[in-house]
Design a protein around this motif. Structure first.
Motif, mmCIF file in Angstrom:
data_model
loop_
_atom_site.group_PDB
_atom_site.id
_atom_site.type_symbol
_atom_site.label_atom_id
_atom_site.label_comp_id
_atom_site.label_asym_id
_atom_site.label_seq_id
_atom_site.Cartn_x
_atom_site.Cartn_y
_atom_site.Cartn_z
ATOM 1 N N TRP C 25 0.819 -1.200 0.000
ATOM 2 C CA TRP C 25 0.000 0.000 0.000
ATOM 3 C C TRP C 25 0.862 1.264 0.000
ATOM 4 O O TRP C 25 1.926 1.331 0.621
ATOM 5 C CB TRP C 25 -0.950 -0.025 1.206
ATOM 6 C CG TRP C 25 -1.909 -1.180 1.146
ATOM 7 C CD1 TRP C 25 -2.643 -1.580 0.066
ATOM 8 C CD2 TRP C 25 -2.223 -2.106 2.201
ATOM 9 N NE1 TRP C 25 -3.404 -2.685 0.381
ATOM 10 C CE2 TRP C 25 -3.171 -3.023 1.685
ATOM 11 C CE3 TRP C 25 -1.816 -2.240 3.540
ATOM 12 C CZ2 TRP C 25 -3.695 -4.070 2.460
ATOM 13 C CZ3 TRP C 25 -2.351 -3.281 4.299
ATOM 14 C CH2 TRP C 25 -3.271 -4.168 3.756
ATOM 15 N N CYS C 26 0.378 2.290 -0.668
ATOM 16 C CA CYS C 26 1.130 3.534 -0.875
ATOM 17 C C CYS C 26 1.332 4.298 0.440
ATOM 18 O O CYS C 26 0.558 4.138 1.385
ATOM 19 C CB CYS C 26 0.362 4.458 -1.817
ATOM 20 S SG CYS C 26 0.058 3.800 -3.452
ATOM 21 N N PRO C 27 2.299 5.196 0.475
ATOM 22 C CA PRO C 27 2.441 6.100 1.624
ATOM 23 C C PRO C 27 1.154 6.929 1.785
ATOM 24 O O PRO C 27 0.659 7.502 0.811
ATOM 25 C CB PRO C 27 3.610 7.004 1.240
ATOM 26 C CG PRO C 27 4.372 6.253 0.199
ATOM 27 C CD PRO C 27 3.354 5.419 -0.529
ATOM 28 N N GLY C 28 0.614 6.942 2.981
ATOM 29 C CA GLY C 28 -0.586 7.726 3.241
ATOM 30 C C GLY C 28 -1.881 7.016 2.926
ATOM 31 O O GLY C 28 -2.967 7.559 3.157
ATOM 32 N N CYS C 29 -1.810 5.806 2.401
ATOM 33 C CA CYS C 29 -3.016 4.992 2.183
ATOM 34 C C CYS C 29 -3.573 4.601 3.542
ATOM 35 O O CYS C 29 -2.816 4.348 4.480
ATOM 36 C CB CYS C 29 -2.650 3.742 1.388
ATOM 37 S SG CYS C 29 -3.945 2.486 1.365
#
Lengths: 386, 78, 292
Positions: C25-29
């Motif tokens: 999962w992406c940063p900030g997801c």
């Protein structure tokens, strides 16, 4: 192991193919079915819905075939033997989940009572035009097993066989009936439970620490666990390693997909069942399956009466295709005559396996009825003149 | 003595900043150092303020930080 | 190698497949944040983890199944609920959680969502709603608010969005709540409450997709979104679900909206069979083992 007597309706019955299929499933130990109504298959699950509450199991009618074909797999991972039943349009919707079952190695049975297509086609009339779809319908490389009964008795016997093969190889098995076989009523003898052999689930005996869900031990078929047993395993339709974890690399893809193919291909000789008659001196072999094999029988008998040397090969297992059997015959015979209720499906396999060593003659029929035996007889006569 | 302390798994951090922003006692700041993926993980700038509430742990989408209560020594001494 | 500054274990750790970290999962997801709340709920509700199965569909949230140390099934797109239905019916002793995204559950899986709610199948559905198809690159979902820009509506969406709590309440869910990833403790409490319910429970979690939703709509990053959730969320327990629809930049009504009781599918099924079949009925839990 022997069949659970709860599910076995021992005795002599007068059943249609759909009902006999249901009794076969119950005898094989199926205790979960998810379905969606579609002619001409619905009678299978109608009977299951009536019978299963008295043998300890569940039927649920789902909202569509997509749901039915994956709910049954949830049932399998929950510890049941499970199946679904459909016909062409519904079979089309189930394709993705045949792929999921192949990829996740979920043992289960898909019954397809074939009717005329494409699309809505001929809801109440027969065809055998889903044979290639059964083999190739889902995307990607995979193998399945497909069986073709030609009588209500076989609908009973071979449904048990279908479940047993599904368990032995952890593969979805296609049970390729047709409208005529599904709706014809004949004598069906159901033996006592202790005379019915059923294949148990290939359940692991390993400890939680030692268990890897997709590790194999020589036979290419991994051991299974069920949800709720403490194994805390992961199942995915993504390409996965022995731990069941996703792994998007070419080597893991190669290893997995080849194993999924080879576990069936390398066992083809053991899986392939056929019925043979008068092949010893045959110049011509009629290759047929399902309802068409019963029409072909009449044509073969008529041809023999005329002195033509005709033999019969009935495909009970359509997939994996009996390549070796056809290749062996091709070395001795002049021609194969292949009647089927489609415009040429399994005939292509016969032609491929014969590899030019014998002629292949298709006797096609677009469906909606069965062949006139004379059409097959004419093709035999024609082929014998070559 | 602080009532809590923070544990950080630097290599899991993706520097979203949730923990720094929502720490009720402002214990954390993003570090100027990089982890091996090039993110700036948080570090503890006010350890004495940590209450061990674990809100950082509940917010962290990367399972890279958590707070725990530290057993307070001595009965009654304040 | 992990640099563990302190050996004090993170309470989420026992629920994770540590050998699969870091996740994709992406940063900030926000998906990982929801997993924290889920783990706390499992601890708080003292659920027997061996009887717990988690089923996901396809998409970013669909990957939850691969990261949790449970019997976990990553199924096909949209079909987590029917798979979970089969699992639950074949083994009624299982606690079955469906953990998937808004696109998976309400678009391709929308038919199954409403029918499982109608039947009141005993499933706990956690729907992480990032308002977009994230895994495939930010296309319009049934949940995308009107006027939001997406990769398939580059001039702004104009079709109305689903109000998921309203939809599942109408279809029959016995428990319906919505939180955002800012409301981590409330979310954990809702999941715990859902475990106490018998029947179809639905918890929507509004979650940032900074890479594909917030960025394209100039809403900043994950942290900016969390601040927005903090500022613009309004807790209204018991709010009529017809009034909790989401807008592009508006207020987010959160809370527990529905908590009611009606018999679940298997209870109704058994009652019906007992009434009609009497002693001829054999409960599905008495099914013979298939393992020989």
């Amino acid at each position: 192991m022997k069949a659970d007597p709860h599910g076995v309706l021992t005795g002599t019955h007068f059943l249609d193919g759909d009902h006999a299929c249901c009794e076969g499933a119950l005898a094989a130990g199926a205790r979960f079915a998810a379905g969606y109504p579609i002619t001409p298959s619905t009678e299978v699950v109608e009977r299951f819905a009536a019978r299963v509450p008295t043998v300890g199991g569940t039927f649920i009618q789902m909202e569509d075939e997509l749901a039915a074909s994956i709910a049954l797999q949830g049932g399998v991972w929950g510890g049941a033997k499970a199946f679904t039943v459909t016909s062409g349009p519904g079979f089309s919707l189930m394709m993705e989940h045949i792929g999921y079952a192949a990829m996740t190695e979920t043992p289960c049975v898909f019954v397809d009572v074939q009717r005329g297509g494409p699309s809505t086609g001929l809801p109440t009339l027969p065809a055998q035009a889903d044979m290639m779809q059964a083999r190739w319908g889902s995307h990607g490389d995979y193998e399945i097993i497909a069986l073709c009964p030609n009588s209500p008795q076989e609908c009973f016997d071979l449904t048990i066989k279908a479940f047993n093969l599904a368990e032995e190889y952890r593969v979805p098995v296609m049970f390729m009936m047709d409208e005529v076989v599904g709706h014809m009523t004949e004598k069906v003898v159901i033996p006592p439970a202790d005379q019915i052999e059923v294949t148990p689930r290939k359940h692991t005996r390993k400890s939680v620490e030692d268990y890897l869900p997709y590790q194999t031990n020589g036979d290419m078929v991994p051991e299974m666990a069920h949800a709720g047993e403490g194994y805390k395993f992961h199942v995915t339709g993504l390409t996965h390693d022995e731990r069941g974890y996703p792994n998007m690399t070419p080597p893991v893809q190669d290893k997995l997909v080849r194993r999924l193919q080879n576990k069936i291909r390398s066992a083809a000789d053991r899986i392939c069942l056929g019925e043979e008659d008068r092949l010893d001196d045959a110049d011509i072999v009629v290759v047929s399956y399902g309802i068409t094999s019963r029409v072909a029988q009449r044509a073969i008998d008529a041809a023999r009466n005329r002195g033509l040397r005709v033999g019969k090969l009935r495909l009970i297992t359509a997939w994996p295709f009996p390549d070796k059997k056809i290749a062996d015959l091709a070395a001795h015979v002049k021609a194969f005559v292949v009647p089927e209720l489609n415009l040429g499906q399994m005939v292509r396999e016969v032609q491929r396996a014969a590899d030019g060593k014998a002629k292949t003659v298709a006797v096609s029929h677009a469906g909606g009825g069965v062949h006139n035996p004379d059409e097959i007889l004419n093709a035999i006569v024609e082929a014998s003149r070559c | 003595m602080a009532k809590g302390r923070v544990s950080i798994v630097v290599e899991r951090c993706k520097a979203c900043g949730f923990c720094v922003e929502f720490c009720p006692t402002h214990v954390l700041a993003l570090s100027s150092a990089f982890n091996s993926k090039g993110y700036h993980p948080p570090h503890v700038v006010h350890p004495e303020k940590c209450s061990g509430c674990d809100l950082c742990g509940m917010y962290c989408p990367d399972f890279a930080i958590n707070g725990t209560k530290v057993p307070q020594s001595g009965g009654g001494a304040k | 190698m992990l640099n563990i500054l302190d050996d004090t274990a993170n309470p989420v750790e026992p629920f994770l497949r540590g050998d699969r970290m870091p996740h994709i999962w992406c940063p900030g997801c926000g998906i990982g944040t929801t997993v924290n709340s889920f783990a706390r709920a499992l601890i708080d509700s003292k659920i027997d983890l061996e009887s717990l199965a988690l089923v996901s569909g396809i998409g970013c949230t669909g990957r939850v199944a691969g990261y949790v140390k449970l019997d976990s099934f990553h199924t096909t797109h949209g079909r987590a609920i029917p798979f979970a239905t089969g699992l639950k019916l074949a083994n009624p002793k299982l606690n079955v959680v469906v953990y998937s995204g808004d696109g998976d559950l309400s678009a391709i899986g929308g038919n199954h969502l409403i029918h499982a709610a109608r039947r009141n199948i005993d499933l706990k559905v956690i729907c992480v709603n990032n308002l977009i198809y994230a895994m495939t690159g930010g296309q319009t979902a049934p949940t995308t608010p009107s006027h939001a820009t997406t990769s398939t509506n580059p001039y702004g969406t104009f079709e109305p969005a689903f109000n998921l709590p309203h939809l599942v309440e109408a279809a029959g869910a016995v428990y319906v709540a919505r939180w955002t990833t800012f409301h981590v403790r409330q979310l954990a409490r809702s999941i715990s409450e859902a475990f106490q319910k018998k029947g179809f429970s639905f918890i929507e979690v509004i979650s940032p997709c900074p890479t594909l939703y917030q960025r394209r709509n100039k809403m900043g990053d994950g942290l900016d979104t969390m601040k927005y959730y903090k500022e613009r969320s309004k807790i209204k327990n018991g709010a009529p679900t017809s009034e909790v629809g989401l807008t592009l930049n508006g207020e987010i009504v959160v809370g527990k909206f529905v908590d009611r009781d009606r018999p679940d599918y298997q209870t109704m099924m058994r009652a019906q069979y007992v009434e009609i079949l009497g002693e001829r009925y054999i409960e599905e839990s008495e099914m013979e083992c298939v393992c020989g």
